[in-house]
Design an enzyme around this catalytic site. Sequence first.
Site, short mmCIF file in Angstrom:
data_model
loop_
_atom_site.label_atom_id
_atom_site.label_comp_id
_atom_site.label_asym_id
_atom_site.label_seq_id
_atom_site.Cartn_x
_atom_site.Cartn_y
_atom_site.Cartn_z
N ASN A 117 -31.99 20.45 30.51
CA ASN A 117 -32.71 19.27 30.15
C ASN A 117 -33.38 18.52 31.14
O ASN A 117 -33.91 17.34 31.02
CB ASN A 117 -31.47 18.34 29.39
N ARG A 256 -27.39 8.46 37.07
CA ARG A 256 -26.23 8.01 36.68
C ARG A 256 -26.10 6.67 36.99
O ARG A 256 -26.33 6.14 37.87
CB ARG A 256 -24.93 8.71 37.19
N GLN A 285 -19.91 4.44 29.25
CA GLN A 285 -20.55 4.90 27.99
C GLN A 285 -19.60 5.13 26.86
O GLN A 285 -18.83 5.90 27.14
CB GLN A 285 -21.42 6.17 28.39
N HIS A 309 -28.37 6.49 26.17
CA HIS A 309 -28.19 7.66 27.15
C HIS A 309 -28.90 8.85 26.13
O HIS A 309 -28.19 9.67 25.41
CB HIS A 309 -26.91 7.99 27.81
P1 NAD Z 1 -30.00 19.31 41.04
O1 NAD Z 1 -28.75 19.59 41.45
O2 NAD Z 1 -31.22 20.18 40.92
O3 NAD Z 1 -30.62 18.07 42.03
C1 NAD Z 1 -29.99 17.16 42.71
C2 NAD Z 1 -30.53 16.70 44.11
O4 NAD Z 1 -29.89 15.66 44.46
C3 NAD Z 1 -30.30 17.91 45.13
O5 NAD Z 1 -31.52 18.31 45.76
C4 NAD Z 1 -29.49 17.21 46.05
O6 NAD Z 1 -29.55 17.40 47.46
C5 NAD Z 1 -29.66 15.87 45.99
N1 NAD Z 1 -28.73 14.85 46.48
C6 NAD Z 1 -27.32 14.84 46.19
N2 NAD Z 1 -26.71 13.87 46.96
C7 NAD Z 1 -27.75 13.24 47.39
C8 NAD Z 1 -27.67 12.06 48.18
N3 NAD Z 1 -26.85 11.25 48.53
N4 NAD Z 1 -29.05 11.65 48.53
C9 NAD Z 1 -30.15 11.96 48.20
N5 NAD Z 1 -30.14 13.29 47.44
C10 NAD Z 1 -28.93 13.77 47.23
O7 NAD Z 1 -29.95 18.32 39.93
P2 NAD Z 1 -30.81 17.86 38.63
O8 NAD Z 1 -30.67 18.74 37.63
O9 NAD Z 1 -32.01 17.30 39.31
O10 NAD Z 1 -30.09 16.63 38.08
C11 NAD Z 1 -29.63 15.45 38.84
C12 NAD Z 1 -28.77 14.29 37.98
O11 NAD Z 1 -29.64 13.98 37.31
C13 NAD Z 1 -27.74 15.14 37.36
O12 NAD Z 1 -26.49 15.51 38.35
C14 NAD Z 1 -27.42 13.95 36.57
O13 NAD Z 1 -26.46 13.31 36.72
C15 NAD Z 1 -28.60 13.36 36.08
N6 NAD Z 1 -29.29 14.06 34.78
C16 NAD Z 1 -29.38 12.81 33.82
C17 NAD Z 1 -29.61 13.19 32.49
C18 NAD Z 1 -29.91 12.33 31.32
O14 NAD Z 1 -29.92 12.60 30.20
N7 NAD Z 1 -30.19 11.09 31.88
C19 NAD Z 1 -29.88 14.61 32.34
C20 NAD Z 1 -29.70 15.67 33.10
C21 NAD Z 1 -29.23 15.18 34.62
#
Ligand code: NAD
Length: 358
Positions: A117, A256, A285, A309
């Site tokens: 997503n 989050r 949530q 959400h």
């Molecule tokens: P991903 O794993 O591709 O990317 C996450 C990035 O965050 C990585 O590059 C990682 O190095 C970086 N990161 C981790 N800790 C960090 C920190 N302390 N400071 C800076 N950067 C940091 O994940 P993604 O697919 O891009 O998704 C990211 C997050 O988005 C998911 O884990 C989820 O919590 C959230 N998400 C929300 C929804 C929604 O419906 N709102 C949907 C999908 C994902």
Amino acid sequence: MKVLCILYSGGNAAKEEPRLLGTIENELGLREYLEAQGHEFLVSDDKEGADSFFQKHIVDAEVLITTPFHPGYLTADLFKKAKNLKICITAGVGSDHIDLNAAIEHGVEVLEVSGSNVVSVAEHVVMNILLLVRNFVPAHEMIERGDWQVSEVARNAFDVEGKVIGTIGAGRIGYRVLQRLVPFNPKELIYYDYAALPEEAAKAVNARRVEDLKEFVSQCDIITVNAPLHEGTRNLINAELLSHFKKGAWLVNTARGAICDKDAVAAALKSGQLRGYAGDVWDQQPAPRDHVWRTMKNPLGGGNGMVPHYSGTTLDAQARYAKGTFDILDNYLKGKEQEPQNVIIGKGSYATKAYGQR
Ligand code: NAD
């Protein structure tokens, strides 16, 4: 085998719209497949407290399927009771509702449908940036009220062009946000992430990395949060960090809710330190009726773009994460290798570098 599945209730909408796959009514489309093989498939939205369906059935389930949209919180205490559990599958992206360190301790694998997503969320982020910067919500509310006072909304409306926009986290979603912002002609795109983007990828969007978080936030007009929730990001955006933001910055968080301190954000919006806050994720949530983020406003009565959400649960996304959940389950049942990008906790350790630096 017992498969326990915690999803949100879709009510009438799910009966009328079968593409709402991530609901207790439509069960990710898995029932026939599992029952044909003689497995027990238990689905519910009842997830809170010791008497809940979730806590009652986790004690002997082998597979747990959950969704970030209605998280069944699998705590360290619950892991101790889940004697039969082998694998947790997140129908979506983001497995912070599972105590990942406890999963390692108990030898339970955790997988999510990586990438399923990310475009849905990136589009929502761009929409949130636009609606905050252009002061859209108060303008629309004015129209619904029957009023017409252009200056009242124009006094807090700006262009995205020429702004410095930064992402905390430049993974799948963060990078897609950067890509989608290039045509808006920002002053600069910057990112903060302990993992540097590959040189070619950074060049393609002309993004500069800033390694110090306070320096990073002090340079941004607009900040978007796209990192997972883990020990290193919980409460990351608190009163202290907000004091380093540019006065009147806009903040978008679809990652989050618990990455931001709820009360510090509300106070910063009220004082005008933040001009706007938008997103779809909450520290709890479903969010309680009196959650301060539902009604918080900036001094001009706008700046709130909060929704439930749903950014990552468009019908397009649901088709993808339902298919991805099926694939992970099918691999598990057939003893086949899982796609490496889906594995968060493998056999006894973190398989991803995205959930914190270790
Ligand atoms: P991903 O794993 O591709 O990317 C996450 C990035 O965050 C990585 O590059 C990682 O190095 C970086 N990161 C981790 N800790 C960090 C920190 N302390 N400071 C800076 N950067 C940091 O994940 P993604 O697919 O891009 O998704 C990211 C997050 O988005 C998911 O884990 C989820 O919590 C959230 N998400 C929300 C929804 C929604 O419906 N709102 C949907 C999908 C994902």
